[in-house]
Motif scaffolding. Structure first.
Motif, short mmCIF file in Angstrom:
data_model
loop_
_atom_site.label_atom_id
_atom_site.label_comp_id
_atom_site.label_asym_id
_atom_site.label_seq_id
_atom_site.Cartn_x
_atom_site.Cartn_y
_atom_site.Cartn_z
N UNK A 77 0.83 -1.21 0.00
CA UNK A 77 0.00 0.00 0.00
C UNK A 77 0.86 1.25 0.00
N UNK A 78 1.90 1.27 0.85
CA UNK A 78 2.80 2.42 0.90
C UNK A 78 3.54 2.59 -0.43
N UNK A 79 3.95 1.47 -1.01
CA UNK A 79 4.65 1.54 -2.29
C UNK A 79 3.73 2.06 -3.39
N UNK A 80 2.47 1.65 -3.33
CA UNK A 80 1.49 2.13 -4.32
C UNK A 80 1.30 3.64 -4.23
N UNK A 81 1.27 4.16 -3.01
CA UNK A 81 1.07 5.60 -2.88
C UNK A 81 2.26 6.37 -3.44
N UNK A 82 3.47 5.89 -3.17
CA UNK A 82 4.64 6.57 -3.74
C UNK A 82 4.58 6.52 -5.27
N UNK A 83 4.22 5.35 -5.82
CA UNK A 83 4.12 5.22 -7.28
C UNK A 83 3.07 6.16 -7.85
N UNK A 84 1.94 6.27 -7.16
CA UNK A 84 0.88 7.19 -7.61
C UNK A 84 1.38 8.63 -7.61
N UNK A 189 -8.11 8.46 -0.47
CA UNK A 189 -8.10 7.52 0.64
C UNK A 189 -6.75 6.83 0.75
N UNK A 190 -6.14 6.49 -0.38
CA UNK A 190 -4.83 5.87 -0.37
C UNK A 190 -3.82 6.75 0.37
N UNK A 194 -1.76 5.81 4.27
CA UNK A 194 -0.31 5.79 4.53
C UNK A 194 0.07 6.66 5.71
N UNK A 195 -0.88 7.41 6.26
CA UNK A 195 -0.57 8.34 7.33
C UNK A 195 -1.05 7.88 8.71
N UNK A 196 -1.80 6.78 8.76
CA UNK A 196 -2.30 6.32 10.06
C UNK A 196 -1.34 5.29 10.66
N UNK A 197 -1.30 5.28 11.98
CA UNK A 197 -0.36 4.43 12.70
C UNK A 197 -0.82 2.97 12.72
N UNK A 198 0.15 2.08 12.84
CA UNK A 198 -0.15 0.66 12.99
C UNK A 198 -1.05 0.47 14.21
N UNK A 199 -2.09 -0.36 14.06
CA UNK A 199 -3.07 -0.53 15.13
C UNK A 199 -2.83 -1.83 15.89
N UNK A 200 -3.52 -1.97 17.02
CA UNK A 200 -3.37 -3.18 17.83
C UNK A 200 -3.92 -4.40 17.10
N UNK A 208 -2.73 -5.61 7.48
CA UNK A 208 -2.82 -4.16 7.47
C UNK A 208 -4.25 -3.65 7.29
N UNK A 209 -5.12 -4.46 6.65
CA UNK A 209 -6.48 -3.99 6.44
C UNK A 209 -7.25 -3.82 7.75
N UNK A 210 -6.80 -4.47 8.80
CA UNK A 210 -7.44 -4.28 10.10
C UNK A 210 -7.16 -2.88 10.65
N UNK A 211 -6.03 -2.30 10.30
CA UNK A 211 -5.74 -0.92 10.67
C UNK A 211 -6.76 0.02 10.03
N UNK A 212 -7.11 -0.28 8.79
CA UNK A 212 -8.08 0.58 8.10
C UNK A 212 -9.45 0.47 8.75
#
Length: 249
Positions: A77-84, A189-190, A194-200, A208-212
């Protein structure tokens, strides 16, 4: 909707180093993925996002579009945002196609794209489970879906738990779904993801989709009937080659 297809292709892999460049019946894995995505109607452009010169040069050699991204991304996901962010065009959505799914079907990508209407924040694919071995395999991610077609939760465990019923009867009592890890993100949304912190929850399941979900983002699902063949290990590659030999792919 103008959609950009991005194929993240990382060179380093604990279980299968240099995986994107491995030969599969005469073509590299990354070339096979790229060619499948290029067959998809509705995708404006396709680009490989890599962190490695060998992959970059290889994609250029077979005529594909490619961009170089940072090595330290923790997710596709992070790599996709940089590519975008490196692309001059204006895209409404990005579809993240796994670089280790060389036999992904264009119809599956088109199914996912059909969910993109400007309102959808994130979309992904699911498939009904019909194999008891898959049902209890922690390497296959399961998903529970609402009546409105949104993902409620993802887990490596078998969800839901069928109470007071022998496990061998679970498939006859409920329709279980596995997650197919291809995502579509609305462009704005992408950036937020990339700006939200890793969740429990993400730490607990390593998903990672659980963070979303934990941060309130909505994930629409589309059900595919087609199987996918992901390649995570050398043994998976052997299985794929056997399928090709037997003409099952």
């Amino acid at each position: 909707m103008k959609i950009l297809g991005i194929i993240p292709a990382r060179y380093a892999s604990t279980r299968f180093p240099a995986k994107p460049l491995v030969d599969i019946a005469g073509k590299s894995m990354i070339q096979r993925v790229y060619e499948q995505v290029k067959k998809t109607s509705g995708i404006a452009d396709v680009i490989v996002a890599t962190d490695n010169d060998l992959i970059f040069d290889h994609v250029r050699k077979f005529g594909g579009e490619v961009c170089m991204t940072k090595e330290n991304h923790v997710s596709g996901t992070d790599r996709c945002y940089e590519a975008l962010s490196l692309q001059p065009g204006k895209y409404d959505y990005v579809i993240n196609i796994q670089g280790d799914e060389p036999f992904i079907q264009p119809s599956q990508i088109e199914l996912l794209a059909s969910k993109l209407n400007g309102q959808t924040e994130i979309a992904t694919l699911i498939k009904a489970i019909d194999n008891p071995t898959h049902l209890f395999n922690p390497n296959l991610v399961k998903v529970v879906v609402s009546k409105s077609g949104e993902a409620l939760y993802f887990s490596r465990s078998t969800i839901p738990h069928i109470r007071n019923t022998p496990q061998e009867e679970w498939l006859s009592k409920h329709t279980f779904y596995k997650h197919i890890g291809m995502y579509a993100y609305r462009a704005d949304i992408l950036q937020q993801l990339t700006q939200i912190q890793v969740s429990s929850l993400e730490r607990a399941e390593s998903l990672e989709q659980l963070r979303w979900l934990e941060n309130g983002f909505k994930i629409m699902v589309a059900e595919t009937k087609e199987e996918t063949v992901g390649i995570d290990t050398p043994d998976d590659l052997k299985h794929a080659l056997n399928l090709i030999t037997s003409h099952e792919l």
